[in-house]
Design a protein around this motif. Structure first.
Motif, PDB file in Angstrom:
ATOM      1  N   LYS A 130       1.294  -1.608  -0.082  1.00  0.00           N
ATOM      2  CA  LYS A 130      -0.078   0.017  -0.330  1.00  0.00           C
ATOM      3  C   LYS A 130       1.060   1.210  -0.601  1.00  0.00           C
ATOM      4  CE  LYS A 130      -2.949   1.102   3.474  1.00  0.00           C
ATOM      5  NZ  LYS A 130      -3.733   1.354   4.454  1.00  0.00           N
ATOM      6  N   VAL A 131       1.711   1.177   0.884  1.00  0.00           N
ATOM      7  CA  VAL A 131       2.491   2.690   0.831  1.00  0.00           C
ATOM      8  C   VAL A 131       3.696   2.825   0.157  1.00  0.00           C
ATOM      9  CG1 VAL A 131       4.579   3.558   2.407  1.00  0.00           C
ATOM     10  CG2 VAL A 131       2.522   2.517   3.565  1.00  0.00           C
ATOM     11  N   GLY A 132       4.039   1.361   0.264  1.00  0.00           N
ATOM     12  CA  GLY A 132       5.212   1.348  -2.453  1.00  0.00           C
ATOM     13  C   GLY A 132       4.563   1.604  -3.182  1.00  0.00           C
ATOM     14  N   TRP A 133       3.507   1.290  -3.669  1.00  0.00           N
ATOM     15  CA  TRP A 133       2.602   1.880  -4.589  1.00  0.00           C
ATOM     16  C   TRP A 133       2.097   3.155  -5.211  1.00  0.00           C
ATOM     17  CZ3 TRP A 133       2.585   0.345  -8.918  1.00  0.00           C
ATOM     18  CH2 TRP A 133       2.652  -1.265  -9.370  1.00  0.00           C
ATOM     19  N   ASP A 134       2.222   3.756  -3.805  1.00  0.00           N
ATOM     20  CA  ASP A 134       2.654   5.855  -3.483  1.00  0.00           C
ATOM     21  C   ASP A 134       3.439   6.186  -3.943  1.00  0.00           C
ATOM     22  OD1 ASP A 134      -0.123   5.050  -2.113  1.00  0.00           O
ATOM     23  OD2 ASP A 134       0.600   5.398   0.023  1.00  0.00           O
ATOM     24  N   MET A 135       4.762   5.889  -3.463  1.00  0.00           N
ATOM     25  CA  MET A 135       6.244   5.961  -4.366  1.00  0.00           C
ATOM     26  C   MET A 135       5.871   5.528  -5.845  1.00  0.00           C
ATOM     27  SD  MET A 135       9.775   4.809  -3.439  1.00  0.00           S
ATOM     28  CE  MET A 135      10.312   3.356  -4.461  1.00  0.00           C
ATOM     29  N   TYR A 136       6.165   4.441  -6.132  1.00  0.00           N
ATOM     30  CA  TYR A 136       5.487   4.202  -7.389  1.00  0.00           C
ATOM     31  C   TYR A 136       5.443   4.685  -8.453  1.00  0.00           C
ATOM     32  CZ  TYR A 136       8.981   0.148  -5.825  1.00  0.00           C
ATOM     33  OH  TYR A 136       9.791   0.112  -5.151  1.00  0.00           O
ATOM     34  N   LEU A 137       3.758   5.059  -7.742  1.00  0.00           N
ATOM     35  CA  LEU A 137       2.540   5.654  -8.710  1.00  0.00           C
ATOM     36  C   LEU A 137       2.939   7.352  -9.059  1.00  0.00           C
ATOM     37  CD1 LEU A 137      -0.507   4.213  -7.664  1.00  0.00           C
ATOM     38  CD2 LEU A 137       1.429   3.933  -9.620  1.00  0.00           C
ATOM     39  N   GLY A 138       3.840   7.697  -7.461  1.00  0.00           N
ATOM     40  CA  GLY A 138       4.146   9.233  -7.176  1.00  0.00           C
ATOM     41  C   GLY A 138       5.613   9.435  -8.643  1.00  0.00           C
ATOM     42  N   THR A 139       6.352   8.174  -8.842  1.00  0.00           N
ATOM     43  CA  THR A 139       7.919   7.874  -9.644  1.00  0.00           C
ATOM     44  C   THR A 139       7.180   8.345 -11.376  1.00  0.00           C
ATOM     45  OG1 THR A 139       8.575   6.717  -8.311  1.00  0.00           O
ATOM     46  CG2 THR A 139       9.259   7.173 -10.415  1.00  0.00           C
ATOM     47  N   LEU A 140       6.261   7.297 -11.434  1.00  0.00           N
ATOM     48  CA  LEU A 140       5.222   7.628 -12.785  1.00  0.00           C
ATOM     49  C   LEU A 140       4.469   8.284 -12.475  1.00  0.00           C
ATOM     50  CD1 LEU A 140       4.041   5.830 -15.419  1.00  0.00           C
ATOM     51  CD2 LEU A 140       1.761   5.558 -13.395  1.00  0.00           C
ATOM     52  N   ALA A 141       3.596   9.612 -12.008  1.00  0.00           N
ATOM     53  CA  ALA A 141       3.722  11.141 -12.669  1.00  0.00           C
ATOM     54  C   ALA A 141       5.057  11.034 -12.787  1.00  0.00           C
ATOM     55  CB  ALA A 141       2.848  11.053 -12.027  1.00  0.00           C
ATOM     56  N   ALA A 142       5.870  11.404 -12.190  1.00  0.00           N
ATOM     57  CA  ALA A 142       7.358  12.619 -12.241  1.00  0.00           C
ATOM     58  C   ALA A 142       8.179  11.703 -13.456  1.00  0.00           C
ATOM     59  CB  ALA A 142       7.665  12.368 -11.176  1.00  0.00           C
ATOM     60  N   TYR A 143       7.902  10.679 -14.196  1.00  0.00           N
ATOM     61  CA  TYR A 143       8.593  10.618 -14.971  1.00  0.00           C
ATOM     62  C   TYR A 143       7.123  10.975 -16.327  1.00  0.00           C
ATOM     63  CZ  TYR A 143       8.810   7.216 -19.002  1.00  0.00           C
ATOM     64  OH  TYR A 143       9.092   6.479 -20.923  1.00  0.00           O
ATOM     65  N   LEU A 144       6.197  10.497 -16.313  1.00  0.00           N
ATOM     66  CA  LEU A 144       5.357  11.216 -17.327  1.00  0.00           C
ATOM     67  C   LEU A 144       5.189  12.628 -17.692  1.00  0.00           C
ATOM     68  CD1 LEU A 144       2.817   8.560 -17.407  1.00  0.00           C
ATOM     69  CD2 LEU A 144       3.752   8.783 -19.146  1.00  0.00           C
ATOM     70  N   ALA A 145       5.302  13.697 -15.956  1.00  0.00           N
ATOM     71  CA  ALA A 145       5.404  15.364 -16.237  1.00  0.00           C
ATOM     72  C   ALA A 145       6.803  15.336 -16.251  1.00  0.00           C
ATOM     73  CB  ALA A 145       5.119  15.340 -15.413  1.00  0.00           C
ATOM     74  N   HIS A 146       7.861  15.009 -16.268  1.00  0.00           N
ATOM     75  CA  HIS A 146       9.548  15.475 -16.289  1.00  0.00           C
ATOM     76  C   HIS A 146      10.191  15.041 -17.511  1.00  0.00           C
ATOM     77  CE1 HIS A 146       8.575  18.192 -13.328  1.00  0.00           C
ATOM     78  NE2 HIS A 146       8.409  17.194 -12.772  1.00  0.00           N
ATOM     79  N   PHE A 147      10.151  13.803 -17.899  1.00  0.00           N
ATOM     80  CA  PHE A 147      10.940  12.760 -19.223  1.00  0.00           C
ATOM     81  C   PHE A 147      10.018  12.516 -19.848  1.00  0.00           C
ATOM     82  CE2 PHE A 147      12.929  13.342 -15.105  1.00  0.00           C
ATOM     83  CZ  PHE A 147      13.995  13.315 -15.620  1.00  0.00           C
ATOM     84  N   PRO A 148       8.630  13.043 -20.709  1.00  0.00           N
ATOM     85  CA  PRO A 148       8.359  12.432 -21.999  1.00  0.00           C
ATOM     86  C   PRO A 148       8.494  11.907 -23.116  1.00  0.00           C
ATOM     87  CG  PRO A 148       7.661  14.528 -21.370  1.00  0.00           C
ATOM     88  CD  PRO A 148       8.547  14.336 -20.578  1.00  0.00           C
ATOM     89  N   GLY A 149       8.229  10.673 -23.111  1.00  0.00           N
ATOM     90  CA  GLY A 149       9.548  10.536 -24.355  1.00  0.00           C
ATOM     91  C   GLY A 149      10.554   9.496 -24.289  1.00  0.00           C
ATOM     92  N   ARG A 150      10.551   9.753 -23.072  1.00  0.00           N
ATOM     93  CA  ARG A 150      12.448   9.423 -22.828  1.00  0.00           C
ATOM     94  C   ARG A 150      11.800   7.890 -21.980  1.00  0.00           C
ATOM     95  NH1 ARG A 150      15.744  14.021 -20.259  1.00  0.00           N
ATOM     96  NH2 ARG A 150      17.480  12.383 -20.722  1.00  0.00           N
ATOM     97  N   THR A 151      12.823   7.198 -21.874  1.00  0.00           N
ATOM     98  CA  THR A 151      13.457   5.970 -21.438  1.00  0.00           C
ATOM     99  C   THR A 151      14.140   5.975 -20.641  1.00  0.00           C
ATOM    100  OG1 THR A 151      13.993   4.300 -22.886  1.00  0.00           O
ATOM    101  CG2 THR A 151      11.449   4.674 -22.302  1.00  0.00           C
ATOM    102  N   ALA A 152      14.324   5.700 -19.427  1.00  0.00           N
ATOM    103  CA  ALA A 152      15.186   5.121 -18.522  1.00  0.00           C
ATOM    104  C   ALA A 152      16.496   4.114 -17.564  1.00  0.00           C
ATOM    105  CB  ALA A 152      14.897   5.666 -16.791  1.00  0.00           C
ATOM    106  N   ALA A 153      17.737   3.674 -18.238  1.00  0.00           N
ATOM    107  CA  ALA A 153      17.994   2.661 -17.321  1.00  0.00           C
ATOM    108  C   ALA A 153      17.725   2.676 -15.689  1.00  0.00           C
ATOM    109  CB  ALA A 153      19.165   2.688 -17.491  1.00  0.00           C
ATOM    110  N   PRO A 154      17.199   1.548 -15.535  1.00  0.00           N
ATOM    111  CA  PRO A 154      17.115   1.606 -13.658  1.00  0.00           C
ATOM    112  C   PRO A 154      18.253   0.507 -13.275  1.00  0.00           C
ATOM    113  CG  PRO A 154      16.340  -1.193 -15.286  1.00  0.00           C
ATOM    114  CD  PRO A 154      16.942   0.625 -16.127  1.00  0.00           C
ATOM    115  N   VAL A 155      18.568   1.519 -12.065  1.00  0.00           N
ATOM    116  CA  VAL A 155      20.092   0.687 -10.876  1.00  0.00           C
ATOM    117  C   VAL A 155      19.262   0.689  -9.904  1.00  0.00           C
ATOM    118  CG1 VAL A 155      21.637   1.953 -10.376  1.00  0.00           C
ATOM    119  CG2 VAL A 155      21.505   2.434 -12.419  1.00  0.00           C
ATOM    120  N   SER A 156      19.660  -0.222  -9.252  1.00  0.00           N
ATOM    121  CA  SER A 156      19.205  -0.828  -8.174  1.00  0.00           C
ATOM    122  C   SER A 156      20.846  -1.343  -7.125  1.00  0.00           C
ATOM    123  CB  SER A 156      18.697  -2.194  -7.789  1.00  0.00           C
ATOM    124  OG  SER A 156      17.399  -1.696  -9.136  1.00  0.00           O
ATOM    125  N   ALA A 157      20.496  -1.251  -5.938  1.00  0.00           N
ATOM    126  CA  ALA A 157      21.273  -1.382  -4.919  1.00  0.00           C
ATOM    127  C   ALA A 157      21.146  -1.521  -2.814  1.00  0.00           C
ATOM    128  CB  ALA A 157      22.515  -0.274  -4.557  1.00  0.00           C
TER     129      ALA A 157
END
Length: 252
Positions: free
Chosen positions: A119-146
């Motif tokens: 439930k809490v995790g989706w708040d972060m991921y959907l917030g990230t989706l909104a930021a992606y579409l608002a600020h990086f439209p038409g682009r794709t990212a390389a994911p990095v995890s640690a």
């Protein structure tokens, strides 16, 4: 004994239904806002694959209506647990779209902890989706995890992270951040998600940086899930640098 669940989330997005579809129903699109690395075989009956920390989760696509509806479902495990996802996209006359998410299925014995984390995790991921579409439209990212399991309690973990950001006091959206990671260019941006004690997000001109704390019942892990949009990024090098950073972060 398994426990049935159903979780609903909505998010308004500054994007067309077609842009939202590309973000939720293609591997490169999902990699630009969600955890791990994703692969999608298009069409109903196709397979989805999510790889995270060496673990692969596969599901079968159960609905494929481009621009409107996407759904998939994992096979039940030996204990009967499974997860089904459904995304519904609604366009808006004034522009933009609303994404409605339904996650359902059966969770295991520790279902309450799992449910709260989702439930809490989706708040972060959907917030990230909104930021992606608002600020990086038409682009794709390389994911990095640690990852840093057993990092410590939330107060100590977040004190260490915010010190590294150059922040003092409560974390709030809009605060400027500067972060140094050995082997990478300086990272300068703003806090764009403030969901303490669980997550913090930083947006820069060419990246979305996400810091997630799992909680004691999930191993006191500090998890980094970043999305790098610059054309000259070296994801493998960045991942090594971030793993060294989080491992060496002085906590406590």
């Amino acid at each position: 004994m398994g426990h049935r669940f159903e979780l609903h989330k909505d998010v308004e997005l500054a994007a067309t239904p077609e842009q939202v579809w590309e973000a939720i129903a293609t591997g490169p699109g999902i990699d630009s806002w969600f955890m791990g690395r994703s692969e999608i075989e298009p069409g109903e009956g196709g397979r989805t694959r999510l790889t995270m920390a060496g673990h692969v989760e596969e599901a079968t696509i159960t609905a494929w209506e481009p621009g409107k509806r996407f759904a998939d479902r994992t096979e039940p495990g030996p204990d009967g647990t499974f997860t089904a996802m459904e995304y519904l996209i609604e366009g808006r006359d004034q522009g933009g779209a609303v994404l409605r998410l339904v996650q359902s299925g059966v969770l295991g014995d520790n279902w309450e902890t799992e449910y709260e984390a989702m439930k809490v995790g989706w708040d972060m991921y959907l917030g990230t989706l909104a930021a992606y579409l608002a600020h990086f439209p038409g682009r794709t990212a390389a994911p990095v995890s640690a990852f840093r399991p057993g990092a410590g309690g939330p107060d100590a973990v977040w004190a260490a992270v915010t010190r590294a950001f150059g922040l003092a006091g409560p974390v709030a959206e809009g605060q400027s951040v500067r972060l140094a990671v050995d082997g990478l260019p300086p990272i300068e941006g703003v806090v764009d998600l403030a969901g303490l004690p669980t997550y913090v997000g930083v947006r820069t001109a060419d990246g979305l940086y996400r810091f997630l704390y799992s909680g004691a019942e999930r191993g006191d892990a500090l998890v980094l899930g970043h999305h790098l949009f610059a054309d000259d990024q070296d994801p493998a090098r960045a991942e090594r640098a971030w793993q060294e950073w989080v491992t060496a972060l002085p906590i406590g």
